[in-house]
Design a protein around this motif. Sequence first.
Motif, PDB file in Angstrom:
ATOM      1  N   ILE A   1      11.337 -11.886  22.730  1.00  0.00           N
ATOM      2  CA  ILE A   1      10.436 -13.037  22.617  1.00  0.00           C
ATOM      3  C   ILE A   1      11.107 -14.311  23.136  1.00  0.00           C
ATOM      4  CG2 ILE A   1       9.240 -14.537  20.973  1.00  0.00           C
ATOM      5  CD1 ILE A   1       8.904 -11.974  19.210  1.00  0.00           C
ATOM      6  N   ILE A   2      12.312 -14.534  22.647  1.00  0.00           N
ATOM      7  CA  ILE A   2      13.010 -15.770  23.020  1.00  0.00           C
ATOM      8  C   ILE A   2      13.381 -15.778  24.511  1.00  0.00           C
ATOM      9  CG2 ILE A   2      14.983 -17.258  22.542  1.00  0.00           C
ATOM     10  CD1 ILE A   2      13.252 -17.069  20.142  1.00  0.00           C
TER      11      ILE A   2
ATOM     12  N   GLU B   1      13.844  -7.177  19.410  1.00  0.00           N
ATOM     13  CA  GLU B   1      12.475  -7.667  19.539  1.00  0.00           C
ATOM     14  C   GLU B   1      12.417  -9.192  19.544  1.00  0.00           C
ATOM     15  OE1 GLU B   1      10.219  -5.502  16.550  1.00  0.00           O
ATOM     16  OE2 GLU B   1      10.657  -3.655  17.671  1.00  0.00           O
ATOM     17  N   GLU B   2      13.228  -9.790  18.669  1.00  0.00           N
ATOM     18  CA  GLU B   2      13.269 -11.246  18.673  1.00  0.00           C
ATOM     19  C   GLU B   2      13.860 -11.743  19.995  1.00  0.00           C
ATOM     20  OE1 GLU B   2      11.845 -13.055  16.513  1.00  0.00           O
ATOM     21  OE2 GLU B   2      12.406 -14.974  17.436  1.00  0.00           O
TER      22      GLU B   2
ATOM     23  N   GLY C   1      15.431 -16.416  14.372  1.00  0.00           N
ATOM     24  CA  GLY C   1      14.144 -15.733  14.496  1.00  0.00           C
ATOM     25  C   GLY C   1      14.167 -14.341  13.889  1.00  0.00           C
ATOM     26  N   ALA C   2      15.291 -13.688  14.038  1.00  0.00           N
ATOM     27  CA  ALA C   2      15.400 -12.310  13.550  1.00  0.00           C
ATOM     28  C   ALA C   2      15.761 -12.275  12.064  1.00  0.00           C
ATOM     29  CB  ALA C   2      16.440 -11.550  14.363  1.00  0.00           C
TER      30      ALA C   2
ATOM     31  N   GLU D   1      15.171  -4.957  15.357  1.00  0.00           N
ATOM     32  CA  GLU D   1      14.619  -6.276  15.015  1.00  0.00           C
ATOM     33  C   GLU D   1      15.216  -7.368  15.897  1.00  0.00           C
ATOM     34  OE1 GLU D   1      14.308  -7.391  10.725  1.00  0.00           O
ATOM     35  OE2 GLU D   1      14.992  -5.318  10.408  1.00  0.00           O
TER      36      GLU D   1
ATOM     37  N   GLU E   1      19.086 -19.350  17.954  1.00  0.00           N
ATOM     38  CA  GLU E   1      17.642 -19.218  17.924  1.00  0.00           C
ATOM     39  C   GLU E   1      17.245 -17.771  17.651  1.00  0.00           C
ATOM     40  OE1 GLU E   1      14.509 -21.343  21.037  1.00  0.00           O
ATOM     41  OE2 GLU E   1      16.490 -20.628  21.636  1.00  0.00           O
ATOM     42  N   ILE E   2      17.854 -16.876  18.367  1.00  0.00           N
ATOM     43  CA  ILE E   2      17.538 -15.458  18.212  1.00  0.00           C
ATOM     44  C   ILE E   2      17.914 -14.994  16.806  1.00  0.00           C
ATOM     45  CG2 ILE E   2      18.098 -13.128  19.010  1.00  0.00           C
ATOM     46  CD1 ILE E   2      18.539 -14.425  21.825  1.00  0.00           C
TER      47      ILE E   2
END
Lengths: 209, 209, 209, 209
Positions: D24-25, D20-21, D42-43, D17, D38-39
């Motif tokens: 994206i970031i 994957e985040e 997001g996760a 997980e 941020e990560i």
Amino acid sequence: MEKAKRKEKEFIARRQEILEEAEIIFAAKGFHAATMAEIAQGAGFAIGTLYQFFHGKEDLYVSMVIEKLQRMYQEIRDAVQAREDTLQKIEALVKAYFIFVENNAGFCTFFVRSDGATLPDVSNALKEQMIDAYLVQIQFIQGVIEKGIEEGIFQPDKARDYAYALSGIIRGIIYDWLVGAHQGSLAGKTELVTDIFLNGVLIDQKNKR
Amino acid sequence: MEKAKRKEKEFIARRQEILEEAEIIFAAKGFHAATMAEIAQGAGFAIGTLYQFFHGKEDLYVSMVIEKLQRMYQEIRDAVQAREDTLQKIEALVKAYFIFVENNAGFCTFFVRSDGATLPDVSNALKEQMIDAYLVQIQFIQGVIEKGIEEGIFQPDKARDYAYALSGIIRGIIYDWLVGAHQGSLAGKTELVTDIFLNGVLIDQKNKR
Amino acid sequence: MEKAKRKEKEFIARRQEILEEAEIIFAAKGFHAATMAEIAQGAGFAIGTLYQFFHGKEDLYVSMVIEKLQRMYQEIRDAVQAREDTLQKIEALVKAYFIFVENNAGFCTFFVRSDGATLPDVSNALKEQMIDAYLVQIQFIQGVIEKGIEEGIFQPDKARDYAYALSGIIRGIIYDWLVGAHQGSLAGKTELVTDIFLNGVLIDQKNKR
Amino acid sequence: MEKAKRKEKEFIARRQEILEEAEIIFAAKGFHAATMAEIAQGAGFAIGTLYQFFHGKEDLYVSMVIEKLQRMYQEIRDAVQAREDTLQKIEALVKAYFIFVENNAGFCTFFVRSDGATLPDVSNALKEQMIDAYLVQIQFIQGVIEKGIEEGIFQPDKARDYAYALSGIIRGIIYDWLVGAHQGSLAGKTELVTDIFLNGVLIDQKNKR
DNA sequence: GATGAATGAGGATTCATTCAT
DNA sequence: AATGAATGAATCCTCATTCAT
């Protein structure tokens, strides 16, 4: 020497141009936010040239403030001394203050807000010079009041307090006018201020008889 | 949630510690000369920690000023509302002002000198908030005076002018006290100020009969 | 004005010195890891001086990339236009690309890796300018191929695809050469690339008859 | 141990997980502009939790890139090995590349732009691992071509060059697709690419007989 | 194991001042 | 005397990492 004289004159004229631009910029932005480049540009000189007239930014700032302040106080004293009667002197004092402020709102706004403490330590020079000038002014007002005491129109013993009180009312009203958006005529408040001050410290004449 | 509550409390306490240190530093040096590092050090936190509580230097500054100002005004209003009689309200007002200033000379000195204009544009927020708070205060004073007018002890129609005048006298005297080296008791001037104000706007009772 | 001219010249020369040092540093470390202090030091100027020539780090970076890119494309176009024959134009194109990359390996390495997305929003300017410059280049190549189509040596209708394909092969080979430790002569691969490209898109002449 | 197994599974799931985040970031902002906060946010984990799975930001970044890259290469190799015929293997290779890129445009964009050089020195680890993985891939392609040479359909002696050329064309076309706004189908260009490559390196069969 | 508040090193940028022309 | 390009010290703010709970 013709030439030396002309040079002298030019020097003073240039110096004045710089001071005037400095007043505008400092009033608009405060001491720190104002830049020498901006002032130089506004005055139409090169940056380096400013340093021919002032030792640095602080010197320019202090010179501007003190010289303006002195002019204000002088103007006020002149107005007062043009009157004979004590009560008229008081009224002239208030009015002269107000007129100066109206004509120099930019400078005064800045002055009210001005942040002496921000200046580098050296510049306690400014604080001291400002306080000195103010004390001279207070003593001048005190002198007017003492004359009134001699004439029997003010209560004795309180000349100093009254001087501060009068200055206080005037500055208070000015402050309000400056902070509030300069609404209405400040000079128009002369009578109001004079009345409040006089009918407080004046030995009441109107009800006496 | 016990825990959340304790956290909340700690957060506020830390925030307050920072504000108090900020007040000291800003008062001593002004907005620009004060550094975040200094404030952090003084408050016993790391620089980064300050940014957990305030968005930046300006936010810290504005928060400090506004919150202190609000507290001052509140304190004064509380003191006034504790009295029934209008004349006693006036006296309480003046005294509360003076006591606050005496207890917060550092802040007030800085405040009198404070240089709103220097702040970045955003911070017109500060100027506006300060003026708003001041206007609320003026209206409060005006309310007291209007009550006096209803009671027939002040001349009608001039409530607004009188409010500004009273505030003006108070601020003037405070200004003098702050600029002059805090000499003497400010609270001790309560009667003087009250007397000047009252014997100017009060329909003179003592000579009437 | 002799003086103004000399000044102008000096200005451009200094600017160029900074750009060259910036290229070295940015290529070695990337945008973020590079520091203005480092670039200033390397170029032999004070930090502040960099700000006389560029608005900030990003402006310096974007200027460096775009100007270099433009120079590369120009060099390549010049080389191609010096030839008459279409096939020779193709060969000149490939060779000019390779020679530029060999002579500017540092910049190109950095360029291949360069991370437009990382830059603050403003700098979409960079991405856009780079893409624009690239599209101009693609159209130039397309023009060469269209001339070949008119001459009957390339299959019609696919000028655009072929332009991208040729650019693709060239960039692919360059990429390999850059990522792999710059081994061997890149220019030496001109014939290989030309041959692969031509014998794919060229209507096969050698086996036709 | 049932429990240990479940824990193991959960650990891997959480790790995925985060990866994957992170993808994206990082894809959206680049290495430096992306923040751990941020990560984590997001996760759906706390910042500290990220450090249970990765040694730091760089480790997270390198892990993400390498694992994704390995997956891409593996997918491509699987697709190729599913074919028997050499020419079909070539086509499968190109198509698999394109399909992966289409399905992972975010990652690939970022990858094309990725700025290895920006990373702290330690992270040459990344560069080396990426190059290693790439070389393995090139050798795989080279193997396919060598088989073709044995079958007599490609010119001998140039397997290595051809592998690089094919990879070059593919990457070139991908680059164009990524930089240009992903317009059109990339997989749809499979035949175009295959044709250019084959009719360049293939001993021309169609015109021979 | 999970959390997230606290930490503080690091760098871009500004601007008063100097000095060669 | 006037100029203004060059200088570089000084400071705000960010964000990866830690560690007490």
